[in-house]
Design a protein around this motif. Structure first.
Motif, PDB file in Angstrom:
ATOM      1  N   LYS A 136       0.820  -1.223   0.000  1.00  0.00           N
ATOM      2  CA  LYS A 136       0.000   0.000   0.000  1.00  0.00           C
ATOM      3  C   LYS A 136       0.853   1.272   0.000  1.00  0.00           C
ATOM      4  O   LYS A 136       0.550   2.246  -0.679  1.00  0.00           O
ATOM      5  N   THR A 137       1.951   1.231   0.770  1.00  0.00           N
ATOM      6  CA  THR A 137       2.791   2.431   0.919  1.00  0.00           C
ATOM      7  C   THR A 137       3.584   2.757  -0.358  1.00  0.00           C
ATOM      8  O   THR A 137       4.173   3.830  -0.458  1.00  0.00           O
ATOM      9  N   LEU A 138       3.623   1.821  -1.312  1.00  0.00           N
ATOM     10  CA  LEU A 138       4.397   2.035  -2.542  1.00  0.00           C
ATOM     11  C   LEU A 138       3.578   2.726  -3.633  1.00  0.00           C
ATOM     12  O   LEU A 138       4.100   3.064  -4.692  1.00  0.00           O
ATOM     13  N   VAL A 139       2.265   2.892  -3.371  1.00  0.00           N
ATOM     14  CA  VAL A 139       1.351   3.337  -4.424  1.00  0.00           C
ATOM     15  C   VAL A 139       1.042   4.826  -4.314  1.00  0.00           C
ATOM     16  O   VAL A 139       0.541   5.279  -3.285  1.00  0.00           O
ATOM     17  N   PRO A 140       1.317   5.614  -5.381  1.00  0.00           N
ATOM     18  CA  PRO A 140       0.920   7.028  -5.351  1.00  0.00           C
ATOM     19  C   PRO A 140      -0.610   7.134  -5.364  1.00  0.00           C
ATOM     20  O   PRO A 140      -1.293   6.234  -5.847  1.00  0.00           O
ATOM     21  N   ASP A 141      -1.137   8.250  -4.858  1.00  0.00           N
ATOM     22  CA  ASP A 141      -2.584   8.464  -4.864  1.00  0.00           C
ATOM     23  C   ASP A 141      -3.073   8.462  -6.315  1.00  0.00           C
ATOM     24  O   ASP A 141      -2.590   9.244  -7.140  1.00  0.00           O
ATOM     25  N   THR A 142      -3.990   7.561  -6.618  1.00  0.00           N
ATOM     26  CA  THR A 142      -4.440   7.342  -7.996  1.00  0.00           C
ATOM     27  C   THR A 142      -5.957   7.199  -8.013  1.00  0.00           C
ATOM     28  O   THR A 142      -6.514   6.430  -7.246  1.00  0.00           O
ATOM     29  N   LYS A 143      -6.607   7.943  -8.911  1.00  0.00           N
ATOM     30  CA  LYS A 143      -8.068   7.854  -9.017  1.00  0.00           C
ATOM     31  C   LYS A 143      -8.490   7.835 -10.479  1.00  0.00           C
ATOM     32  O   LYS A 143      -7.752   8.293 -11.359  1.00  0.00           O
ATOM     33  N   LYS A 144      -9.679   7.343 -10.718  1.00  0.00           N
ATOM     34  CA  LYS A 144     -10.245   7.360 -12.071  1.00  0.00           C
ATOM     35  C   LYS A 144     -10.556   8.806 -12.427  1.00  0.00           C
ATOM     36  O   LYS A 144     -11.061   9.557 -11.597  1.00  0.00           O
ATOM     37  N   MET A 145     -10.223   9.203 -13.648  1.00  0.00           N
ATOM     38  CA  MET A 145     -10.502  10.578 -14.084  1.00  0.00           C
ATOM     39  C   MET A 145     -11.940  10.640 -14.597  1.00  0.00           C
ATOM     40  O   MET A 145     -12.243  10.091 -15.651  1.00  0.00           O
ATOM     41  N   LEU A 146     -12.801  11.287 -13.814  1.00  0.00           N
ATOM     42  CA  LEU A 146     -14.234  11.271 -14.151  1.00  0.00           C
ATOM     43  C   LEU A 146     -14.743  12.606 -14.678  1.00  0.00           C
ATOM     44  O   LEU A 146     -15.560  12.641 -15.587  1.00  0.00           O
ATOM     45  N   GLY A 147     -14.282  13.703 -14.089  1.00  0.00           N
ATOM     46  CA  GLY A 147     -14.797  14.998 -14.524  1.00  0.00           C
ATOM     47  C   GLY A 147     -13.954  16.136 -14.000  1.00  0.00           C
ATOM     48  O   GLY A 147     -13.039  15.937 -13.196  1.00  0.00           O
ATOM     49  N   PRO A 148     -14.273  17.391 -14.425  1.00  0.00           N
ATOM     50  CA  PRO A 148     -13.442  18.540 -14.041  1.00  0.00           C
ATOM     51  C   PRO A 148     -13.402  18.797 -12.538  1.00  0.00           C
ATOM     52  O   PRO A 148     -12.390  19.254 -12.012  1.00  0.00           O
ATOM     53  N   LYS A 149     -14.507  18.487 -11.828  1.00  0.00           N
ATOM     54  CA  LYS A 149     -14.551  18.774 -10.387  1.00  0.00           C
ATOM     55  C   LYS A 149     -13.542  17.941  -9.603  1.00  0.00           C
ATOM     56  O   LYS A 149     -12.766  18.447  -8.804  1.00  0.00           O
ATOM     57  N   THR A 150     -13.551  16.600  -9.856  1.00  0.00           N
ATOM     58  CA  THR A 150     -12.620  15.715  -9.134  1.00  0.00           C
ATOM     59  C   THR A 150     -11.177  15.977  -9.563  1.00  0.00           C
ATOM     60  O   THR A 150     -10.254  15.904  -8.757  1.00  0.00           O
ATOM     61  N   LEU A 151     -11.007  16.325 -10.843  1.00  0.00           N
ATOM     62  CA  LEU A 151      -9.667  16.653 -11.352  1.00  0.00           C
ATOM     63  C   LEU A 151      -9.134  17.888 -10.632  1.00  0.00           C
ATOM     64  O   LEU A 151      -7.999  17.904 -10.147  1.00  0.00           O
ATOM     65  N   SER A 152      -9.980  18.916 -10.520  1.00  0.00           N
ATOM     66  CA  SER A 152      -9.582  20.165  -9.875  1.00  0.00           C
ATOM     67  C   SER A 152      -9.248  19.948  -8.391  1.00  0.00           C
ATOM     68  O   SER A 152      -8.245  20.470  -7.883  1.00  0.00           O
TER      69      SER A 152
END
Length: 374
Positions: A136-152
């Motif tokens: 777990k500690t080796l993984v950068p914060d990663t999320k699915k790119m869904l829209g401008p709000k979460t991206l921002s």
């Protein structure tokens, strides 16, 4: 090196690909030639077979071998394989319904073993590794790119993000997004163009930024990932390429570690994107000194094995090899960026030779195991 037991028959190994109307079959020809040559040198019956020609109800199938004397691939009849090594080159080929059906048939077959049945999905890899305390500690914060709000929101948190296709290959389609609130146009998007040229897009507007990102991404699903400040060599960042494979005893081991140095002003280290192959020790010593380098190399090895075991556990299918990209930040902390179920061939000769031999050693091990259906 695991040798077959005395008097033990060597398994018939088939390398799986897909057919091609013009070139007979698809895939990396040089890699296939090396595989056939190594198999023959080690006395393993080996051939290349397409998903279309692999008829599991038949006694014999048509496959290809390379004839060195006239440098051509010729089709011959072969017995059904004991072990299949999946080297279907493209995700879109593997996704075709008839190819998926064939892979499923092999998985369900009572005696034929198959390893690395499918490509990995980038987003799923990060989810799998987050499930284990050690990885777990080796993984950068990663999320699915869904829209401008979460991206921002994620950009506000980290200031800099990598945007990557979920099913990317060789660094294609990767973008770097930075936020500098002191500038008139605070959003800066770097798109990795061809021939070592980057395209820089700046805008003050989030909707305009999102429109440009979507135009670049097309319909491809993307992930967004915190940007890690990697350690560098002569102002160019670098990361490690690690090849892990199973041995003739079925145990994960590190076959080799290579380093990839980003091209000037490039945002990734991939060789097709202008990166170069370097000696890991040379780059690490220049950044961290000799003592810290030997500690980091041993950390890279142990972490790679933990990652491979966790990925295989979550994938739920037998895996025989994978390559992975690991980065080291300026504080000497290790990060996982990617794993590939179909590793590109390593150009370092000592790694290459061992990697080819291990395919056959693991095939021998696999052929001894009772088949457990998925």
């Amino acid at each position: 090196m695991s040798t077959p037991l005395l008097g033990e028959k060597k398994p018939i190994v088939a390398v799986l690909t897909v057919d091609d109307e013009i070139k007979q079959f698809r895939g990396n020809r040089a890699n296939f030639r090396d595989l056939v040559k190594t198999g023959q040198e080690l006395d393993y019956p080996i051939y290349i077979v397409t998903a279309r020609d692999l008829k599991l109800s038949a006694k014999k199938v048509q496959g290809y071998v390379f004839h060195a004397e006239d440098k051509t691939w010729k089709k011959h009849w072969f017995p059904l394989p004991d072990v299949i090594y999946n080297r279907i080159p493209l995700r879109e080929d593997e996704r075709k319904p008839e190819v998926r059906r064939k892979i499923e048939e092999v998985i369900q077959h009572e005696s034929i073993h198959l390893f690395n049945p499918f490509f990995f999905n980038k987003r799923r890899l990060f989810e799998w590794l987050r499930k284990n305390r050690a990885t777990k500690t080796l993984v950068p914060d990663t999320k699915k790119m869904l829209g401008p709000k979460t991206l921002s929101a994620m950009l506000q948190k980290y200031g800099s993000l990598y945007l990557k296709p979920e099913s990317g290959k060789a660094g294609k389609g990767i973008m770097l997004l930075r936020l500098n609130e002191n500038e008139i146009k605070p959003y800066r998007l770097t798109i990795q163009g061809k021939k070592n040229k980057n395209i820089i897009y700046k805008t003050p507007s989030l909707p305009a930024l999102w429109k440009r990102i979507k135009a670049e991404a097309g319909g491809t699903p993307y992930i967004m990932q915190e940007s890690i400040t990697l350690t560098s060599f002569r102002n160019r960042h670098f990361d490690m390429r690690v090849l892990v494979q199973k041995t003739g005893k079925g145990i994960w081991t590190v076959t080799g570690i290579g380093a990839r140095l980003a091209g000037p002003k490039r945002i990734t280290t991939h060789v097709p994107q202008g990166g170069s192959i370097e000696d890991p020790e040379k780059l690490l010593v220049s950044a961290f000194g000799a003592d810290m380098t030997s500690f980091l190399l041993s950390r890279i090895k142990s972490s790679s094995l933990l990652i491979a075991k966790q990925i295989e556990k979550e994938a739920g299918f037998p895996l025989g090899e994978m390559s992975m990209d690991l980065g080291i930040d300026t504080d000497g902390r290790l990060w996982f960026f990617e794993a590939n179920a179909k590793p590109m061939k390593f150009d370092e000769p000592h790694i290459r030779k061992k990697s080819l031999e291990r395919i056959f050693q693991y095939s021998q091990y696999l052929s001894r195991q009772p088949k457990i259906k998925a």
